[in-house]
Design a protein around this motif. Structure first.
Motif, short mmCIF file in Angstrom:
data_model
loop_
_atom_site.label_atom_id
_atom_site.label_comp_id
_atom_site.label_asym_id
_atom_site.label_seq_id
_atom_site.Cartn_x
_atom_site.Cartn_y
_atom_site.Cartn_z
N ILE A 1 0.85 -1.20 0.00
CA ILE A 1 0.00 0.00 0.00
C ILE A 1 0.88 1.25 0.00
O ILE A 1 0.61 2.23 -0.69
CB ILE A 1 -0.95 -0.02 1.21
CG1 ILE A 1 -2.01 -1.11 1.01
CG2 ILE A 1 -1.60 1.34 1.43
CD1 ILE A 1 -2.87 -1.39 2.23
N GLU B 1 2.37 1.83 -3.41
CA GLU B 1 1.40 2.46 -4.30
C GLU B 1 1.28 3.94 -4.00
O GLU B 1 1.12 4.76 -4.89
CB GLU B 1 0.04 1.76 -4.16
CG GLU B 1 -0.99 2.19 -5.19
CD GLU B 1 -0.69 1.69 -6.61
OE1 GLU B 1 0.11 0.74 -6.77
OE2 GLU B 1 -1.24 2.27 -7.57
N HIS C 1 -7.55 8.37 -6.37
CA HIS C 1 -6.94 7.10 -6.01
C HIS C 1 -7.13 6.79 -4.53
O HIS C 1 -7.44 5.66 -4.14
CB HIS C 1 -5.45 7.10 -6.36
CG HIS C 1 -4.84 5.72 -6.32
ND1 HIS C 1 -4.40 5.15 -5.15
CD2 HIS C 1 -4.64 4.81 -7.29
CE1 HIS C 1 -3.94 3.94 -5.41
NE2 HIS C 1 -4.06 3.71 -6.69
N GLU D 1 -9.06 3.51 -3.11
CA GLU D 1 -8.41 2.56 -2.22
C GLU D 1 -9.19 2.40 -0.92
O GLU D 1 -9.45 1.28 -0.47
CB GLU D 1 -6.98 3.00 -1.91
CG GLU D 1 -6.31 2.06 -0.89
CD GLU D 1 -4.90 2.48 -0.54
OE1 GLU D 1 -4.09 2.73 -1.44
OE2 GLU D 1 -4.60 2.54 0.68
N ARG E 1 -10.92 -1.00 0.51
CA ARG E 1 -10.45 -1.56 1.78
C ARG E 1 -11.58 -1.60 2.81
O ARG E 1 -11.66 -2.53 3.64
CB ARG E 1 -9.26 -0.74 2.32
CG ARG E 1 -7.97 -1.02 1.54
CD ARG E 1 -6.85 -0.05 1.94
NE ARG E 1 -6.50 -0.14 3.34
CZ ARG E 1 -5.78 0.78 3.99
NH1 ARG E 1 -5.33 1.85 3.36
NH2 ARG E 1 -5.50 0.61 5.27
N PHE F 1 -6.72 3.35 -11.03
CA PHE F 1 -6.70 2.46 -9.87
C PHE F 1 -6.75 1.01 -10.31
O PHE F 1 -7.68 0.58 -10.98
CB PHE F 1 -7.91 2.76 -8.97
CG PHE F 1 -8.01 1.87 -7.76
CD1 PHE F 1 -7.19 2.09 -6.66
CD2 PHE F 1 -8.92 0.83 -7.70
CE1 PHE F 1 -7.28 1.28 -5.54
CE2 PHE F 1 -9.03 0.02 -6.58
CZ PHE F 1 -8.20 0.25 -5.49
N PRO G 1 -6.47 -2.63 -8.40
CA PRO G 1 -6.38 -3.18 -7.03
C PRO G 1 -5.38 -4.33 -6.87
O PRO G 1 -5.32 -4.92 -5.80
CB PRO G 1 -7.81 -3.64 -6.75
CG PRO G 1 -8.42 -3.87 -8.08
CD PRO G 1 -7.76 -2.92 -9.03
N LEU H 1 -3.39 -4.80 -3.73
CA LEU H 1 -4.04 -5.18 -2.46
C LEU H 1 -4.12 -6.69 -2.28
O LEU H 1 -4.58 -7.17 -1.25
CB LEU H 1 -5.43 -4.55 -2.38
CG LEU H 1 -5.41 -3.01 -2.26
CD1 LEU H 1 -6.82 -2.45 -2.34
CD2 LEU H 1 -4.74 -2.58 -0.95
#
Lengths: 245, 245
Positions: free
Chosen positions: A140, A143, A159, A163, A167, A233, A235, A238
């Motif tokens: 994270i 990023e 962004h 995120e 999350r 974005f 993911p 993640l």
DNA sequence: CGCCTCATTGAGTTCTGTCAATCCCAGTGG
DNA sequence: CCACTGGGATTGACAGAACTCAATGAGGCG
């Protein structure tokens, strides 16, 4: 605000989004908590340089990890949500090189390092999941380096919202199209490396473009696809896939 | 260029700057290497998304961890020097969310995950040191978030130089006042979130102010104290203190 | 010798920050 | 019920930092 009374519920959701967790492991985590504390918004949880003997798990609220420069500028390095350990790394580092502060009212569980040590010795798979969660934090943060270093102001704000939305969904406290985010625009500025004035302008633009609205501590996402496109974005960082044991 | 023929020598220096490492642990690390490979400057070591079965230890050269945006902008998230594992975290994450590339000619040791797993099972203290080194990476990345988010362009360049200087000293390949840094100004730009043109101007200013010179792949530090002041460099985040076992 | 990459510099543009005024709204006390 | 207060949000005008574009220079290499 507290969806679950079980303090490890968000953590379990977070871990189970990536791996299989047994009931014994869940119990071991629950038993590792020695105490639960409430912090008022704005309160420092752990100051820079403090020697730490506990790791802290966010049960509810939003907690920031930040550093200040001498002229008073603040940079939030990571936002921690329910289910995040804010300083699992303190277990090995023993002191922190940054501050931990509650941005909202926050409920935080303390886990003595002693009990973490026992987990690392007796439960290798669980220990690996904890290690994994520190690596997720690092991903994270990587990023965020990309975001702050190369995205435009608009992309940075977008962004961050993308995120946090995802999350929060993982831990079950966000809808498809809205979620609570009781932060000020100054907080968002500190998290994106911008000024609050400019964050305000970017939020206005996102609103005018019909992508999202941030008002009264709530984010409403009007067009998630386009928001993600603006944010670029992806993911992948993640690591939302179940890994085989 | 290769100061030591022992591939783990820089790693041992790095670990021993923070903890006591036994001869058996040193041997275990040496034995964990399955292969050593040379990469030409500019070569990709591991591409984003690749499934990884080995972790990679830099023996010599400079390796970058980076991500690109769709418009071609690149952000270097961390620079890895001799003694750094570039993707110890790949051991748990299994795939990477970023690229690993050689910025200079680089010699890289491969460590199969299988052997890392054995270490985590049989040598808890060594395993903890490896975990520690991933946490150190995270700390370096956090500092970079602060640098890119809040420091001025001049401070960003100065901070990068201060950090690399100290990290290279730790592994024994930098003098008090000079060290080799065979990177281009574009590399420095990608690492600081600036453009190469602006990096050039900042280097000129640092030179004109008598702080440092970067020429021909060598950094000469004329006034380390003042350079650190400009960078607001505080090495606390590098955790350079021996920890009791 | 010529080519290619990188470094350097200038001129002009754009993005983000600064400063300051105003607005909004929730909470408080009269 | 309403004036008051204070923290945030919003907006405009302006300043300044960093970027873009483009030309030139320097050095290494075949």
């Amino acid at each position: 605000m507290v969806a679950d009374t079980d303090p490890v519920a968000p953590l379990m959701r977070k871990l189970r989004a990536r791996d299989v967790v047994s009931a014994e492991e869940e119990n071991a985590l629950r038993d590792s908590i020695s105490e639960i504390r409430d912090f008022a918004a704005g309160r420092t949880v752990i100051g820079v340089g403090a020697n730490v003997t506990h790791s802290t798990l966010v049960v509810d609220g939003i907690v920031s990890r930040f550093k200040d420069l001498s002229d008073g500028q603040r940079q939030i390095q990571e936002l921690h949500l329910a289910g995040d350990f804010t300083d699992l790394h303190g277990f090995l580092l023993k002191r922190l090189d940054h501050n931990i502060g509650a941005l909202t009212r926050a409920r935080i569980a303390l886990v003595p390092h002693e009990r973490l040590r026992r987990i690392t010795e007796e439960q290798p798979h669980l220990a690996r999941m904890l290690w994994f969660s520190t690596l997720l934090d690092a991903a994270i943060q990587r990023e965020k380096i990309l975001t702050i270093g190369r995205r435009t102001a608009l992309g940075r704000v977008a962004h961050l919202v993308c995120e946090l939305h995802l999350r929060l969904e993982i831990v079950g406290i966000a809808d498809e199209s809205a979620f609570g985010l009781p932060l000020t625009q100054l907080d968002l500025a500190d998290a994106t490396g911008l000024t609050s004035v400019h964050v305000n302008r970017m939020l206005k633009q996102l609103r005018d473009d019909g992508l999202m609205t941030f008002r009264g501590g709530t984010v409403t996402v009007h067009d998630r696809d386009r928001l993600r496109k603006v944010a670029e974005f992806d993911p992948a960082y993640l690591y939302l896939e179940r890994r085989p044991r």
